[in-house]
Design an enzyme around this catalytic site. Sequence first.
Site, PDB file in Angstrom:
ATOM      1  N   ILE A   1       0.881  -1.082   0.033  1.00 43.90           N
ATOM      2  CA  ILE A   1       0.049  -0.035  -0.008  1.00 43.90           C
ATOM      3  C   ILE A   1       0.903   1.238  -0.031  1.00 43.90           C
ATOM      4  O   ILE A   1       0.484   2.223  -0.552  1.00 43.90           O
ATOM      5  CB  ILE A   1      -0.895   0.162   1.063  1.00 43.90           C
ATOM      6  CG1 ILE A   1      -1.979   0.875   1.068  1.00 43.90           C
ATOM      7  CG2 ILE A   1      -0.373   0.307   2.476  1.00 43.90           C
ATOM      8  CD1 ILE A   1      -3.217   0.762   2.010  1.00 43.90           C
TER       9      ILE A   1
ATOM     10  N   ASN B   1      -2.239   1.463  15.811  1.00 44.41           N
ATOM     11  CA  ASN B   1      -2.691   1.295  17.166  1.00 44.41           C
ATOM     12  C   ASN B   1      -3.171   2.561  17.902  1.00 44.41           C
ATOM     13  O   ASN B   1      -2.638   3.518  17.420  1.00 44.41           O
ATOM     14  CB  ASN B   1      -1.519   0.274  17.889  1.00 44.41           C
ATOM     15  CG  ASN B   1      -0.209   0.989  18.082  1.00 44.41           C
ATOM     16  OD1 ASN B   1       0.008   1.916  18.709  1.00 44.41           O
ATOM     17  ND2 ASN B   1       0.963   0.423  17.429  1.00 44.41           N
TER      18      ASN B   1
ATOM     19  N   GLY C   1       3.819  -4.630  10.918  1.00 42.61           N
ATOM     20  CA  GLY C   1       2.781  -4.598   9.948  1.00 42.61           C
ATOM     21  C   GLY C   1       2.748  -3.625   9.075  1.00 42.61           C
ATOM     22  O   GLY C   1       3.493  -2.848   8.537  1.00 42.61           O
ATOM     23  N   VAL C   2       1.600  -3.037   8.602  1.00 44.83           N
ATOM     24  CA  VAL C   2       1.307  -2.055   7.490  1.00 44.83           C
ATOM     25  C   VAL C   2       1.794  -0.726   8.178  1.00 44.83           C
ATOM     26  O   VAL C   2       2.143   0.177   7.712  1.00 44.83           O
ATOM     27  CB  VAL C   2       0.153  -2.035   6.815  1.00 44.83           C
ATOM     28  CG1 VAL C   2      -1.049  -1.901   8.179  1.00 44.83           C
ATOM     29  CG2 VAL C   2      -0.233  -1.385   5.747  1.00 44.83           C
ATOM     30  N   ASP C   3       1.605  -0.553   9.423  1.00 43.61           N
ATOM     31  CA  ASP C   3       1.941   0.629  10.399  1.00 43.61           C
ATOM     32  C   ASP C   3       3.326   0.871  10.082  1.00 43.61           C
ATOM     33  O   ASP C   3       3.829   1.953   9.697  1.00 43.61           O
ATOM     34  CB  ASP C   3       1.422   0.429  11.904  1.00 43.61           C
ATOM     35  CG  ASP C   3       1.470   1.443  12.571  1.00 43.61           C
ATOM     36  OD1 ASP C   3       1.541   2.566  12.073  1.00 43.61           O
ATOM     37  OD2 ASP C   3       1.380   1.462  13.681  1.00 43.61           O
TER      38      ASP C   3
ATOM     39  N   SER D   1      -7.270  -4.596  10.996  1.00 48.27           N
ATOM     40  CA  SER D   1      -7.243  -5.650  12.082  1.00 48.27           C
ATOM     41  C   SER D   1      -7.031  -7.184  11.486  1.00 48.27           C
ATOM     42  O   SER D   1      -7.282  -7.985  12.265  1.00 48.27           O
ATOM     43  CB  SER D   1      -8.732  -5.692  12.483  1.00 48.27           C
ATOM     44  OG  SER D   1      -8.759  -4.472  13.404  1.00 48.27           O
ATOM     45  N   THR D   2      -6.672  -7.327  10.171  1.00 45.93           N
ATOM     46  CA  THR D   2      -6.621  -8.776   9.694  1.00 45.93           C
ATOM     47  C   THR D   2      -5.354  -9.438  10.021  1.00 45.93           C
ATOM     48  O   THR D   2      -5.036 -10.440   9.275  1.00 45.93           O
ATOM     49  CB  THR D   2      -7.117  -8.903   8.343  1.00 45.93           C
ATOM     50  OG1 THR D   2      -6.245  -7.999   7.340  1.00 45.93           O
ATOM     51  CG2 THR D   2      -8.459  -8.465   8.159  1.00 45.93           C
ATOM     52  N   GLY D   3      -4.455  -8.575  10.545  1.00 43.46           N
ATOM     53  CA  GLY D   3      -3.085  -9.011  10.835  1.00 43.46           C
ATOM     54  C   GLY D   3      -2.826  -9.449  12.023  1.00 43.46           C
ATOM     55  O   GLY D   3      -3.651 -10.393  12.713  1.00 43.46           O
ATOM     56  N   VAL D   4      -2.076  -9.016  12.896  1.00 42.83           N
ATOM     57  CA  VAL D   4      -1.839  -9.131  14.512  1.00 42.83           C
ATOM     58  C   VAL D   4      -3.127  -8.840  15.296  1.00 42.83           C
ATOM     59  O   VAL D   4      -3.128  -9.701  16.231  1.00 42.83           O
ATOM     60  CB  VAL D   4      -0.654  -8.554  15.020  1.00 42.83           C
ATOM     61  CG1 VAL D   4       0.596  -8.809  14.391  1.00 42.83           C
ATOM     62  CG2 VAL D   4      -0.719  -6.973  15.088  1.00 42.83           C
TER      63      VAL D   4
HETATM   64  N1  AR6 Z   1       0.597  -3.294   1.989  1.00 46.57           N
HETATM   65  C1  AR6 Z   1      -0.549  -3.885   2.253  1.00 46.57           C
HETATM   66  N2  AR6 Z   1      -0.876  -4.609   3.161  1.00 46.57           N
HETATM   67  C2  AR6 Z   1      -0.199  -4.854   4.089  1.00 46.57           C
HETATM   68  C3  AR6 Z   1       1.205  -4.279   4.085  1.00 46.57           C
HETATM   69  C4  AR6 Z   1       1.679  -3.476   3.062  1.00 46.57           C
HETATM   70  N3  AR6 Z   1       2.868  -2.923   3.175  1.00 46.57           N
HETATM   71  N4  AR6 Z   1       1.710  -4.740   5.385  1.00 46.57           N
HETATM   72  C5  AR6 Z   1       0.893  -5.558   6.059  1.00 46.57           C
HETATM   73  N5  AR6 Z   1      -0.271  -5.543   5.281  1.00 46.57           N
HETATM   74  P1  AR6 Z   1      -1.439  -5.589  10.418  1.00 46.57           P
HETATM   75  P2  AR6 Z   1      -3.568  -5.016  12.230  1.00 46.57           P
HETATM   76  C6  AR6 Z   1      -1.371  -6.217   5.617  1.00 46.57           C
HETATM   77  O1  AR6 Z   1      -0.797  -6.703  11.344  1.00 46.57           O
HETATM   78  O2  AR6 Z   1      -4.251  -6.530  12.454  1.00 46.57           O
HETATM   79  C7  AR6 Z   1       0.884  -3.121  14.018  1.00 46.57           C
HETATM   80  O3  AR6 Z   1       1.865  -3.442  14.635  1.00 46.57           O
HETATM   81  C8  AR6 Z   1      -1.246  -7.577   6.452  1.00 46.57           C
HETATM   82  O4  AR6 Z   1      -1.147  -8.855   5.634  1.00 46.57           O
HETATM   83  O5  AR6 Z   1      -0.385  -4.593   9.921  1.00 46.57           O
HETATM   84  O6  AR6 Z   1      -4.898  -4.071  12.188  1.00 46.57           O
HETATM   85  C9  AR6 Z   1      -0.010  -1.753  14.502  1.00 46.57           C
HETATM   86  O7  AR6 Z   1       1.072  -0.832  15.115  1.00 46.57           O
HETATM   87  C10 AR6 Z   1      -2.754  -7.744   7.031  1.00 46.57           C
HETATM   88  O8  AR6 Z   1      -3.820  -8.365   6.043  1.00 46.57           O
HETATM   89  O9  AR6 Z   1      -2.476  -4.472  11.148  1.00 46.57           O
HETATM   90  C11 AR6 Z   1      -0.977  -2.293  15.616  1.00 46.57           C
HETATM   91  O10 AR6 Z   1      -0.141  -2.592  16.778  1.00 46.57           O
HETATM   92  C12 AR6 Z   1      -3.033  -6.135   7.106  1.00 46.57           C
HETATM   93  O11 AR6 Z   1      -2.182  -5.550   6.444  1.00 46.57           O
HETATM   94  C13 AR6 Z   1      -1.371  -3.688  14.983  1.00 46.57           C
HETATM   95  O12 AR6 Z   1      -0.236  -4.134  14.118  1.00 46.57           O
HETATM   96  C14 AR6 Z   1      -3.184  -5.554   8.484  1.00 46.57           C
HETATM   97  O13 AR6 Z   1      -2.338  -6.344   9.358  1.00 46.57           O
HETATM   98  C15 AR6 Z   1      -2.328  -3.754  13.959  1.00 46.57           C
HETATM   99  O14 AR6 Z   1      -2.849  -4.906  13.570  1.00 46.57           O
END
Ligand code: AR6
Length: 188
Positions: free
Chosen positions: A12, A25, A33-35, A123-126
Amino acid sequence: MTQAITIRVGDITQLHVDIIVNAANASLMGGGGVDGAIHRQGGPAILEACRKIRAETYPEGLPTGAAVLTSGGNLPARSVIHTVGPIFHQDPEPHKHLADCYANALNLAKETGGRSIAFPGISTGVYGFPKDQAAVIAITTIQNFLRDAPGSVSNVILCSFSEDDALILEKALAQSQNSSSAPAPSTT
Ligand code: AR6
């Protein structure tokens, strides 16, 4: 105005759109992750803006479901909307709060004149939200917004990191289109 939901596979942070959404968060201080990717690619301007928002508006942290806007720093996107998704197994109302994330981000995009906006799978990651349920909530909330209050927003992208995640979204989108074009059930 033509409005569309598009599903894309990729990172993204590389998208040339007006706004990308961050699955942040409550601290707004970055994470994994994406953050993490958004803060790494966007540079210190984003963190600086987040610190200001915390100090001035949300000293206790950004509530789940709320959304705030910062610049995109060095990203190709002009702005970032940060929202905090529900932690699926801890949140008392995860489905409602996930819908709030999409609706509040879209309303903020509208208020700030954004035309194109890209979402990750909030929310679909961690945070552990089941991806099929999250896809239905994302698509339903976006469709309701585009029907009722689109304003400037005309192009909504759902950006998946993997082909498998994109397939889940495509299935949910196809099902929503089938059900909206189905004839109304007979009442006799
Ligand atoms: N581009 C697109 N999608 C992505 C990317 C990217 N570069 N990187 C990850 N994803 P997550 P959450 C997808 O864990 O579950 C962080 O530590 C990934 O495959 O990033 O909302 C924050 O600081 C997944 O499907 O976010 C919070 O503490 C989706 O993005 C916590 O994680 C979300 O995964 C938020 O958890």
